[in-house]
Scaffold this active site. Sequence first.
Site, PDB file in Angstrom:
ATOM      1  N   THR A  24      36.964  27.943  43.423  1.00  0.00           N
ATOM      2  CA  THR A  24      36.615  27.734  44.829  1.00  0.00           C
ATOM      3  C   THR A  24      35.109  27.546  44.917  1.00  0.00           C
ATOM      4  O   THR A  24      34.347  28.462  44.596  1.00  0.00           O
ATOM      5  CB  THR A  24      37.046  28.962  45.651  1.00  0.00           C
ATOM      6  OG1 THR A  24      38.457  29.130  45.469  1.00  0.00           O
ATOM      7  CG2 THR A  24      36.730  28.799  47.118  1.00  0.00           C
ATOM      8  N   GLU A  66      42.605  25.690  44.401  1.00  0.00           N
ATOM      9  CA  GLU A  66      43.872  26.373  44.106  1.00  0.00           C
ATOM     10  C   GLU A  66      44.266  27.281  45.281  1.00  0.00           C
ATOM     11  O   GLU A  66      43.438  28.003  45.803  1.00  0.00           O
ATOM     12  CB  GLU A  66      43.714  27.208  42.820  1.00  0.00           C
ATOM     13  CG  GLU A  66      44.971  27.882  42.378  1.00  0.00           C
ATOM     14  CD  GLU A  66      46.157  26.933  42.343  1.00  0.00           C
ATOM     15  OE1 GLU A  66      46.104  25.922  41.628  1.00  0.00           O
ATOM     16  OE2 GLU A  66      47.160  27.205  43.038  1.00  0.00           O
ATOM     17  N   GLY A  93      41.376  42.481  51.524  1.00  0.00           N
ATOM     18  CA  GLY A  93      40.506  42.642  50.352  1.00  0.00           C
ATOM     19  C   GLY A  93      40.839  41.542  49.371  1.00  0.00           C
ATOM     20  O   GLY A  93      41.251  40.450  49.765  1.00  0.00           O
ATOM     21  N   CYS A 129      39.442  36.859  46.917  1.00  0.00           N
ATOM     22  CA  CYS A 129      39.190  35.589  47.614  1.00  0.00           C
ATOM     23  C   CYS A 129      38.714  35.719  49.062  1.00  0.00           C
ATOM     24  O   CYS A 129      37.642  35.229  49.388  1.00  0.00           O
ATOM     25  CB  CYS A 129      40.446  34.722  47.552  1.00  0.00           C
ATOM     26  SG  CYS A 129      40.801  34.177  45.888  1.00  0.00           S
TER      27      CYS A 129
HETATM   28  P1  NAD Z   1      38.661  35.631  36.977  1.00  0.00           P
HETATM   29  O1  NAD Z   1      37.421  36.436  37.083  1.00  0.00           O
HETATM   30  O2  NAD Z   1      39.986  36.301  36.875  1.00  0.00           O
HETATM   31  O3  NAD Z   1      38.535  34.628  35.744  1.00  0.00           O
HETATM   32  C1  NAD Z   1      37.401  33.877  35.455  1.00  0.00           C
HETATM   33  C2  NAD Z   1      37.325  33.709  33.932  1.00  0.00           C
HETATM   34  O4  NAD Z   1      36.303  32.760  33.627  1.00  0.00           O
HETATM   35  C3  NAD Z   1      36.976  34.989  33.190  1.00  0.00           C
HETATM   36  O5  NAD Z   1      37.965  35.256  32.217  1.00  0.00           O
HETATM   37  C4  NAD Z   1      35.610  34.684  32.535  1.00  0.00           C
HETATM   38  O6  NAD Z   1      35.447  35.310  31.286  1.00  0.00           O
HETATM   39  C5  NAD Z   1      35.691  33.181  32.405  1.00  0.00           C
HETATM   40  N1  NAD Z   1      34.388  32.497  32.253  1.00  0.00           N
HETATM   41  C6  NAD Z   1      33.223  32.740  32.903  1.00  0.00           C
HETATM   42  N2  NAD Z   1      32.265  31.895  32.474  1.00  0.00           N
HETATM   43  C7  NAD Z   1      32.831  31.105  31.535  1.00  0.00           C
HETATM   44  C8  NAD Z   1      32.360  30.024  30.741  1.00  0.00           C
HETATM   45  N3  NAD Z   1      31.108  29.595  30.834  1.00  0.00           N
HETATM   46  N4  NAD Z   1      33.227  29.441  29.879  1.00  0.00           N
HETATM   47  C9  NAD Z   1      34.489  29.862  29.781  1.00  0.00           C
HETATM   48  N5  NAD Z   1      35.000  30.875  30.522  1.00  0.00           N
HETATM   49  C10 NAD Z   1      34.187  31.476  31.389  1.00  0.00           C
HETATM   50  O7  NAD Z   1      38.635  34.658  38.266  1.00  0.00           O
HETATM   51  P2  NAD Z   1      39.892  34.086  39.072  1.00  0.00           P
HETATM   52  O8  NAD Z   1      40.421  35.104  40.004  1.00  0.00           O
HETATM   53  O9  NAD Z   1      40.814  33.374  38.149  1.00  0.00           O
HETATM   54  O10 NAD Z   1      39.136  32.991  39.975  1.00  0.00           O
HETATM   55  C11 NAD Z   1      38.621  31.797  39.430  1.00  0.00           C
HETATM   56  C12 NAD Z   1      38.256  30.866  40.591  1.00  0.00           C
HETATM   57  O11 NAD Z   1      39.443  30.509  41.308  1.00  0.00           O
HETATM   58  C13 NAD Z   1      37.311  31.492  41.620  1.00  0.00           C
HETATM   59  O12 NAD Z   1      36.461  30.496  42.113  1.00  0.00           O
HETATM   60  C14 NAD Z   1      38.248  31.948  42.711  1.00  0.00           C
HETATM   61  O13 NAD Z   1      37.635  32.011  43.973  1.00  0.00           O
HETATM   62  C15 NAD Z   1      39.315  30.875  42.689  1.00  0.00           C
HETATM   63  N6  NAD Z   1      40.638  31.287  43.171  1.00  0.00           N
HETATM   64  C16 NAD Z   1      41.132  32.524  42.846  1.00  0.00           C
HETATM   65  C17 NAD Z   1      42.400  32.894  43.290  1.00  0.00           C
HETATM   66  C18 NAD Z   1      42.978  34.234  42.953  1.00  0.00           C
HETATM   67  O14 NAD Z   1      43.963  34.609  43.585  1.00  0.00           O
HETATM   68  N7  NAD Z   1      42.414  34.980  42.022  1.00  0.00           N
HETATM   69  C19 NAD Z   1      43.169  31.996  44.056  1.00  0.00           C
HETATM   70  C20 NAD Z   1      42.635  30.742  44.350  1.00  0.00           C
HETATM   71  C21 NAD Z   1      41.357  30.398  43.899  1.00  0.00           C
END
Ligand code: NAD
Length: 442
Positions: A121, A154, A263, A266
């Site tokens: 996001t 997503e 909470g 997101c």
């Molecule tokens: P997360 O923290 O669970 O995962 C992020 C991963 O990226 C971590 O494992 C981290 O080690 C890795 N990472 C960081 N820097 C890196 C790099 N340079 N190279 C390779 N890997 C790297 O995060 P998430 O919850 O999966 O969210 C990811 C994105 O998706 C965010 O922008 C979030 O806002 C968005 N999003 C999340 C959700 C949700 O429900 N969690 C839903 C929709 C969108």
Amino acid sequence: MKIAIVGTGYVGLVTGTCFSEVGIDVTCVDIDKKKIDDLNNGIIPIYEPGLDDMVTRNMEKERLHFTTSIQKALEECEVIFIAVGTPPDEDGSADLQYVISVARNIGKYMKDYLLVVTKSTVPVGTAPKVRAAIEEELAARGAKIEFDVASNPEFLKEGAAVDDFLKPDRIVIGLESKRAEELMQRLYKPFTLNGHPVIFMDITSAELTKYAANSMLATKISFMNDIANLCEIVGANVNMVRKGIGSDTRIGSKFIYPGVGYGGSCFPKDVKALIKTARDYEYPLRVLQAVEEVNDHQKMVMFHKIKKHFGNDLKGRTIGMWGLSFKPNTDDMREAPALVLIHELVAAGATVKAYDPVAIPETQRIIGDKITYAKDMYDAIDGADCLLMVTEWPEFRFPDFTEVKKLLKNHVIFDGRNIYDVKEMKEQGFTYYCIGINTSRI
Ligand code: NAD
């Protein structure tokens, strides 16, 4: 078709696994070596219903791979997704350092045409920054390789992420070239055969759509929490008001349940980031500012009720807490209202003994031994002064109230999710508090 997903967290792992499930060759990349080692050894780092089996199955079929090397993942790769975190910066804006760092690595190692899709996001204006970072790295090594950027936010929900990805309400894709559109159409075809729409648009609109969607949902929650608090003051029953308005199809019955505040990873950060984006363009988003304010207040409502019940003195009291994660079916503790409640209760001199079906290890990782962890829901309330219901896991919905009475020192329940019936609680002999109903009048 071969693709790569960079960032193997909640979104990256689910996305990669679901693409591999439909036959695409997927390599998931992460900088967290332990996470990648664990995945290669069949250990799934997050709790997400249905995910473990799917990961195992696709690893066995050799179309789902895990690596720390983006260079390796880029070999013969046609589409690469960026799915790293975008946590809030100090001023509320989304911190893009991880996204840009991935873009740089892509520029460093890509060999052939590539479609670079941002799934994280990210705020309006990120795509040009991703493009510039890749171009700079290509220029630094004197390489001339064509590439496209796209935005594919997503919308999956933690706790139902696999299902949401396989059967999406819609897929939003922002792009700028026919080549990118054809690739994305091919990639998502297996998920749209049932008529789920793919909505193609420009990149700026796609980036904003994600924030607008989460902000709309957060607004519904805060609106209902505000109405719930008013219900208590004027003597109305929020459950009735909710049903009364929810049956209007223009309003709908989802996301209008009052509770302990929203909470998760997101809503809080995305609401903040959208307020910041608007401020940068000198347009104050007044509604969203209020949404945030109401939510901060709501996280404290149950604490104030507990404090008031015990004569404003919580020293030496034990609170038996049911639920820690920010919602059921996940172990995600990011911005969980439980953490705010724990902080306030402990600061006021109370002891918290908590049980959660899956989020105890994650809570331990964050707050250590600040609270005691129970082995099951009944252990959490054994000898406690009250029960505080924070997360509505299915197993909490139909407890053995005779046992609850036997274990609790005082027969008091604070229900932060309105899952119990006021009259039944009274008949059972409990002093019962919930959200949006002045139970002392019933
Ligand atoms: P997360 O923290 O669970 O995962 C992020 C991963 O990226 C971590 O494992 C981290 O080690 C890795 N990472 C960081 N820097 C890196 C790099 N340079 N190279 C390779 N890997 C790297 O995060 P998430 O919850 O999966 O969210 C990811 C994105 O998706 C965010 O922008 C979030 O806002 C968005 N999003 C999340 C959700 C949700 O429900 N969690 C839903 C929709 C969108």
